[in-house]
Scaffold this motif. Structure first.
Motif, PDB file in Angstrom:
ATOM      1  N   CYS A 172      -4.899  -3.900  -8.640  1.00 28.53           N
ATOM      2  CA  CYS A 172      -4.795  -3.823  -7.188  1.00 28.53           C
ATOM      3  C   CYS A 172      -5.233  -2.454  -6.697  1.00 28.53           C
ATOM      4  CB  CYS A 172      -3.352  -4.085  -6.788  1.00 28.53           C
ATOM      5  SG  CYS A 172      -2.997  -3.765  -5.063  1.00 28.53           S
TER       6      CYS A 172
ATOM      7  N   CYS B  16      -1.875  -0.594  -5.293  1.00 27.35           N
ATOM      8  CA  CYS B  16      -0.745  -0.142  -6.113  1.00 27.35           C
ATOM      9  C   CYS B  16      -1.044  -0.242  -7.602  1.00 27.35           C
ATOM     10  CB  CYS B  16       0.497  -0.955  -5.790  1.00 27.35           C
ATOM     11  SG  CYS B  16       0.423  -2.640  -6.421  1.00 27.35           S
TER      12      CYS B  16
ATOM     13  N   CYS C 253      -1.900  -9.683  -5.250  1.00 18.88           N
ATOM     14  CA  CYS C 253      -1.272  -8.685  -6.109  1.00 18.88           C
ATOM     15  C   CYS C 253       0.170  -9.087  -6.328  1.00 18.88           C
ATOM     16  CB  CYS C 253      -1.340  -7.316  -5.435  1.00 18.88           C
ATOM     17  SG  CYS C 253      -0.380  -6.080  -6.320  1.00 18.88           S
TER      18      CYS C 253
ATOM     19  N   CYS D   2       2.614  -5.764  -5.079  1.00 13.40           N
ATOM     20  CA  CYS D   2       2.844  -5.442  -3.676  1.00 13.40           C
ATOM     21  C   CYS D   2       2.588  -6.636  -2.758  1.00 13.40           C
ATOM     22  CB  CYS D   2       1.990  -4.249  -3.237  1.00 13.40           C
ATOM     23  SG  CYS D   2       0.235  -4.585  -3.149  1.00 13.40           S
TER      24      CYS D   2
HETATM   25 ZN    ZN Z   1      -0.765  -4.192  -5.136  1.00 15.03          ZN
END
Ligand code: ZN
Length: 110
Positions: free
Chosen positions: A24, A27, A40, A43
């Motif tokens: 991602c 994050c 993702c 997150c």
């Molecule tokens: Zn993420």
């Protein structure tokens, strides 16, 4: 919240989603992708649809734990597809969930 995401990811995988090799952008979490949509599992962001999994993978690294996990995931996904027994399905799902968790942790370390 994270558990929901993991479940969602597992469901997506069941429906033919694939794991993205690229983490991602927000994050560095593990992402799954289906029909051009990446989710993702850390997150929960779903960036634009443009993401297409790259075929060219960096082969410089020897078989890593991540690759092994990804392979396991593939096998499990197929097993789950063919499994008719609900209890066994649950077991496979649990394993998939913990695999996803492990992968998430690995990615965060980097
Ligand atoms: Zn993420």
């Amino acid at each position: 919240m994270t558990e929901d995401l993991t479940k969602k990811a597992a469901e997506m995988l069941l429906k033919g989603a694939t794991l993205l090799s690229e983490p991602c952008p927000y994050c560095k979490g593990v992402r799954v992708m289906k029909q051009g949509q990446a989710l993702c599992i850390s997150c929960g962001r779903q960036p634009e649809k443009k993401e297409i999994p790259k075929q060219s993978q960096t082969e410089e690294t020897s078989p890593s734990i991540e690759k092994t996990l990804e392979k396991k995931m593939e096998i499990l996904t197929k097993e789950l597809e063919n499994e008719k027994d609900h209890e066994k399905q649950q077991n496979i799902l649990k394993t998939i969930n913990s695999l996803l968790e492990t992968m998430g942790k690995l990615k965060k370390k980097q």
